[in-house]
Design an enzyme around this catalytic site. Structure first.
Site, PDB file in Angstrom:
ATOM      1  N   GLU A 174     -49.181  22.330  12.735  1.00 58.70           N
ATOM      2  CA  GLU A 174     -48.816  21.446  13.829  1.00 58.70           C
ATOM      3  C   GLU A 174     -47.431  21.788  14.370  1.00 58.70           C
ATOM      4  O   GLU A 174     -46.515  22.032  13.577  1.00 58.70           O
ATOM      5  CB  GLU A 174     -48.840  19.989  13.359  1.00 58.70           C
ATOM      6  N   ALA A 308     -44.447  15.977   5.130  1.00 59.02           N
ATOM      7  CA  ALA A 308     -45.863  16.148   4.826  1.00 59.02           C
ATOM      8  C   ALA A 308     -46.620  16.437   6.110  1.00 59.02           C
ATOM      9  O   ALA A 308     -46.127  16.195   7.209  1.00 59.02           O
ATOM     10  CB  ALA A 308     -46.412  14.881   4.153  1.00 59.02           C
ATOM     11  N   MET A 309     -47.844  16.950   5.951  1.00 59.69           N
ATOM     12  CA  MET A 309     -48.701  17.256   7.096  1.00 59.69           C
ATOM     13  C   MET A 309     -50.102  16.759   6.811  1.00 59.69           C
ATOM     14  O   MET A 309     -50.684  17.056   5.774  1.00 59.69           O
ATOM     15  CB  MET A 309     -48.698  18.774   7.367  1.00 59.69           C
ATOM     16  N   GLU A 310     -50.685  16.024   7.784  1.00 55.50           N
ATOM     17  CA  GLU A 310     -51.886  15.220   7.581  1.00 55.50           C
ATOM     18  C   GLU A 310     -53.201  15.973   7.707  1.00 55.50           C
ATOM     19  O   GLU A 310     -54.222  15.360   8.067  1.00 55.50           O
ATOM     20  CB  GLU A 310     -51.895  14.069   8.588  1.00 55.50           C
ATOM     21  N   HIS A 343     -48.377   6.814   5.349  1.00 52.76           N
ATOM     22  CA  HIS A 343     -48.314   7.395   6.695  1.00 52.76           C
ATOM     23  C   HIS A 343     -49.375   8.476   6.866  1.00 52.76           C
ATOM     24  O   HIS A 343     -50.126   8.490   7.856  1.00 52.76           O
ATOM     25  CB  HIS A 343     -46.911   7.974   6.906  1.00 52.76           C
ATOM     26  N   GLU A 344     -49.453   9.393   5.919  1.00 56.86           N
ATOM     27  CA  GLU A 344     -50.378  10.528   6.060  1.00 56.86           C
ATOM     28  C   GLU A 344     -51.842  10.107   5.935  1.00 56.86           C
ATOM     29  O   GLU A 344     -52.711  10.642   6.635  1.00 56.86           O
ATOM     30  CB  GLU A 344     -50.045  11.611   5.024  1.00 56.86           C
ATOM     31  N   HIS A 347     -53.048   8.700   9.097  1.00 56.27           N
ATOM     32  CA  HIS A 347     -53.376   9.757  10.057  1.00 56.27           C
ATOM     33  C   HIS A 347     -54.840  10.206   9.955  1.00 56.27           C
ATOM     34  O   HIS A 347     -55.372  10.767  10.921  1.00 56.27           O
ATOM     35  CB  HIS A 347     -52.510  10.984   9.804  1.00 56.27           C
ATOM     36  N   GLU A 366     -48.225   9.517  15.740  1.00 55.68           N
ATOM     37  CA  GLU A 366     -47.088   9.294  14.862  1.00 55.68           C
ATOM     38  C   GLU A 366     -46.564   7.859  14.888  1.00 55.68           C
ATOM     39  O   GLU A 366     -46.195   7.320  13.845  1.00 55.68           O
ATOM     40  CB  GLU A 366     -45.965  10.276  15.211  1.00 55.68           C
TER      41      GLU A 366
END
Length: 888
Positions: A174, A308-310, A343-344, A347, A366
């Site tokens: 992303e 982090a990345m979802e 949060h993740e 998503h 977001e």
């Protein structure tokens, strides 16, 4: 072949022309946003570079990484659908070489294709000799590229497992880095399925979006992993992580939940696993659409990138944001793990199941994930008071949003660099705050009903804000689109000015609104539809929708102190008339937590904006001396620390520090140095906060105790409880000598976890001694440390009162430092080095450097940071003369 790095040449006249054109395009797009209501999502009209006449249906990709050479080979067959007759195929690719390409399908046989790569536009094109009719075809490609050090596309990490050196790979896509690994239609509207196979060493395990279907042994000590087909999804959610990994798992609502770590860290995965089970159950119920994939892996990697990345079904975390050591981690690590996990996982619905059509609506991903994370964390851990902490965090966002360099929540995005820059505090923090305000106005139940309808209607699809407003408006019966467009398409926020009088036993309240600014008065006369609660302290509050420049509200009685927005859900400032302010300030210690915090934040901001004198804020703070709430102490100490920084090198600093000591020391004395049986998490964290604040302003007793505890730690690490470990390390790093610095550096080299390594390294950045600061700066060039850490060291040293030293180092080593920046850091690194300054000369220096060495997209962040420096300089000139009167 070695991947070419991005170059930063001097700007030519042509570059200046591009910058002007870009600025004009952005201005035009901004005015279009403000002037017109956004339309519901439509694929054909969604922004982007790629033509809409071809769409991918499914990618069948095969990858062969070479970890020794940090390169990879790839091949893929993409099933495409031609929607309209075309003579060209265009998709995205950057920094990869195409070795072969062909097209096949019914009535055309197999056609060899000649690739044309446009490096500036990051596209790959094929011209066709004959027009291609609508229908399904297969595009076959062979290619090769580089495994990067920075977290863009596929990247590698070196780490230690005990004394053994290890290497692993992961991906970070992303917003637009999938094209660095796979030629793709790398824009969010082009949803497609992915089917991955990958060849890896026999001692590796691999994880992707979907479960592993099968493995097979290959010659040469390799094995092939076959993963299942993903749902149709945007390309940036594709993931691959591989290495010598371990996994612990559990089931929740039929989903296989796993936490993946490097060797020996599974005991630290238990907390995240339990949290993920709770969160999945909560979200399944809240959204009304069950999590749709068969598994959800939470993958902790050592280094790589921050946060982090979802990725759908395979979320990747820097391990310090997920893993919790049950013996060593402080409460803050546990809280961070839960909130980022929340949060993740949010998503997986907001962003993955339903995706914004284009990056100008990134906040739909977001802002919503941030709002949902706070909501769910508060549900499971009310004792953490995360809603109150979110209000304190909102202050920094509002300070950014109160300047001319801010932007709307929905901001035009024209390039890949702008897409990366959209990941900022306005998108996340203002987006979250606006949703909190909207939910409170509509009511939790109607709001949730609208969200459920939105999810059900748009699952596996893309949207704009118009689709969300339609769902919420139908569910609530309130004018959501009219209200919401003000807040998402206009920059900034209003100041509500309050005047009151008592007439015939009734209170007459007059409200007026204007745009609030910290730097200079707003030229535009913006107004907002403002949902505001009006009530009295201890009494009931009712909503009014304030839509014009002014309005009058009548209360049936003059009894009680008037209060606006008592729950502090409004994204606006409030300025009471003198009588109203005095009535609230006089009972500040008895106000509800949210009211108390809002009054404090608004008063400080009004002082910064030259609408109140500093003495008003000091008088208010003095009433908070025995404040019980951590979030309120955080706000007070942050504001006073700002004043202390502004007074650096000035005689007023001694007065500021004496006042901070008088405020914080009595509370700290009551808490004491050591944990007590039965005390709350909040009390433990407040002890460390106050100790840190006192050490920062030079309290000799606190500094001496911090250094003594560090000495004991070196002999027995268990002697320092987790609650005080961060304070002790920071005190040692800030006030230690060369031997202390060497001890921290040794522990950085030996650390087995990111949590510990980050703690030691960040403590080293605080060193006051310029000799030690230079040593820390040199660490930023170390290949032994992960890019995620080295990319933060130079700005951190600058914030420790070494701005010019850090700037000289950064400019001398620009090329090497830029190699470690992931996409969201490319335009932010150099502005961040001077971002803590209040010297306008630093703003001039940085802006000139960025203009000369970087492209037009980088100017926006440079201007924002420069504006912040100049705003602080003006505040310094205005506030320091007030210090003697306020703090006498």
């Amino acid at each position: 072949m070695r991947r070419p790095r991005r170059r930063h040449e001097k700007r030519t006249d042509m570059t200046l022309l591009k910058a002007r054109r870009l600025a004009a395009a952005i201005a035009l797009a901004c005015s279009a946003f403000a002037a017109n209501a956004e339309a519901p999502y439509a694929f054909a009209t969604t922004p982007g570079k790629l033509p809409k006449d071809i769409v991918p249906v499914q990618y069948a990709a095969h990858l062969i990484p070479d970890l020794a050479a940090n390169t990879f080979l790839g091949s893929q067959t993409v099933e495409i659908e031609v929607l309209n007759t075309t003579s060209r195929i265009m998709l995205n690719a950057v920094d990869i070489e195409i070795d072969a390409a062909s097209l096949s399908g019914k009535n055309i046989g197999a056609i060899k294709l000649a690739p044309v790569i446009d490096k500036d536009q990051e596209t790959l094109s094929f011209a066709l000799a004959q027009p291609l009719a609508p229908g399904r075809y297969n595009l076959a490609l062979k290619f090769h590229g580089l495994i990067n050090r920075e977290a863009r596309g596929m990247f590698h990490m070196k780490y230690k497992a005990g004394s053994a050196a290890r290497t692993m790979i992961a991906t970070n896509m992303e917003p637009s880095d999938t094209r660095r690994l796979l030629p793709t239609w790398d824009e969010p509207a082009f949803r497609a399925a992915f089917k991955l196979t990958v060849d890896l060493p026999s001692n590796f395990k691999a994880y992707s979006n979907t479960p592993l279907e099968r493995q097979e042994k290959l010659d040469g000590g390799l094995q092939r992993f076959h993963f299942g087909v993903t749902p149709k999804m945007p390309s940036y959610l594709f993931v691959l992580v591989a290495g010598q990994l371990e996994r612990v798992s559990a089931k929740q609502d039929g989903v296989d939940i796993g936490v993946v770590t490097t060797e020996g860290k599974l005991p630290s995965a238990a907390y995240a696993l339990a949290a993920t089970k709770d969160l999945l159950r909560y979200y399944n119920n809240y959204f009304g659409v069950p999590y749709p994939l068969p598994k959800l892996d939470q993958i902790a990697i050592p280094g790589g990138f921050n946060g982090a990345m979802e990725n759908w079904g395979g979320i990747v975390y820097n391990e310090s944001t997920l893993l919790v050591d049950p013996q060593k981690s402080p409460d803050s690590v546990r809280q961070t793990s839960f909130s980022i996990n929340a949060h993740e996982v949010a998503h997986q619905w907001f962003g993955n199941l339903v995706t914004m059509g284009w990056w100008d609506n990134l906040w739909l991903n977001e802002g919503f994930a941030s709002w949902m994370a706070t909501k769910s964390t508060d549900h499971f851990h009310p004792e953490w008071r995360v809603q109150l902490a979110a209000l304190a965090d909102r202050e920094s966002v509002m300070n950014l949003d109160a300047r001319k360099t801010t932007h709307p929540i929905q901001t035009p995005v024209l390039t890949e660099a702008q897409a990366a820059d959209a990941f900022d505090a306005i998108t996340y923090g203002k987006g979250q705050a606006f949703l909190r305000m909207l939910e409170a106005y509509l009511g939790e139940d109607p709001f949730r009903k609208g969200i459920r309808a939105y999810m059900a209607k748009h699952q596996y699809g893309n949207t704009t804000t118009a689709d969300l407003w339609a769902a919420l408006e139908k569910a609530s019966g309130k004018p959501v689109e009219k209200l919401a467009s003000d807040w998402t398409t206009q920059p900034g926020f209003p100041l509500l000015k309050v005047e009151q009088s008592c007439v015939d036993g009734k209170r007459i309240v007059t409200l007026s609104q204007e745009q609030f600014r910290l730097d200079e008065p707003a030229v535009e006369k913006r107004l907002w539809n403002v949902p505001v609660q009006v009530g009295t302290v201890g009494g009931k509050a009712s909503y009014a929708l304030f839509a014009g420049a002014s309005t009058t509200i009548t209360q049936p009685s003059c009894e009680g102190a008037l209060v606006l927005d008592p729950a502090s859900v409004g994204y606006f400032r409030v300025q009471y008339d003198q009588a109203g302010f005095d009535a609230l300030a006089g009972q500040a210690a008895k106000l509800p937590d949210t009211t108390r915090l809002k009054l404090l934040g608004d008063t400080w901001s009004l002082v910064q904006a030259d609408r109140l004198q500093l003495a008003s804020y000091v008088k208010l703070v003095s009433a908070y001396a025995d404040e019980p709430r951590l979030a309120v102490w955080n706000a007070m100490l942050d504001n006073l620390a700002t004043l202390d920084i502004l007074a650096e090198g000035e005689p007023e600093r001694a007065l500021v520090r004496r006042y901070i000591t008088g405020l914080a020391a009595p509370k700290f004395a009551r808490l004491g140095w050591d944990d007590k049986a039965g005390e709350s998490t909040e009390e433990r964290q407040l002890r460390a906060l106050l100790a840190g604040a006192l050490a920062r302003i030079g309290d000799p007793a606190v500094i001496a105790e911090g250094r003594a505890r560090f000495a004991r730690f070196l002999k027995d690490p268990a002697s320092v409880p987790p609650s005080m470990i961060d304070f002790v390390m920071r005190a040692a790093g800030r006030h230690g000598d060369g031997a202390t610095y060497d001890a921290l550096a040794s522990r950085v080299a030996q650390a087995q976890t990111d949590e510990e390594r980050n703690r030691y390294a960040r403590s080293m950045t605080l060193a006051r001694d310029p000799v030690l600061a230079r040593r820390t700066l040199a660490m930023a060039l170390s290949p032994e440390l992960p890019a995620q850490l080295t990319s933060t060291l130079v700005p951190a040293v600058a914030r420790a009162e070494h701005v010019e030293l850090a700037w000289a180092f950064a400019t001398a080593n620009r090329a090497a430092l830029m190699k470690d920046q992931e996409s969201v850091g490319q335009n932010r690194f150099f502005p961040s080095v001077v971002s803590s300054s209040s010297n306008p000369a630093h703003a001039d220096m940085m802006e000139a450097y960025v203009k000369q060495n970087f492209g037009p997209d980088a100017q926006v962040e440079a201007q924002r940071v420069a504006n912040g420096i100049r705003t602080r300089a003006a505040q310094k000139a205005r506030l320091l003369p007030q210090v003697r009167a306020a703090l006498k």
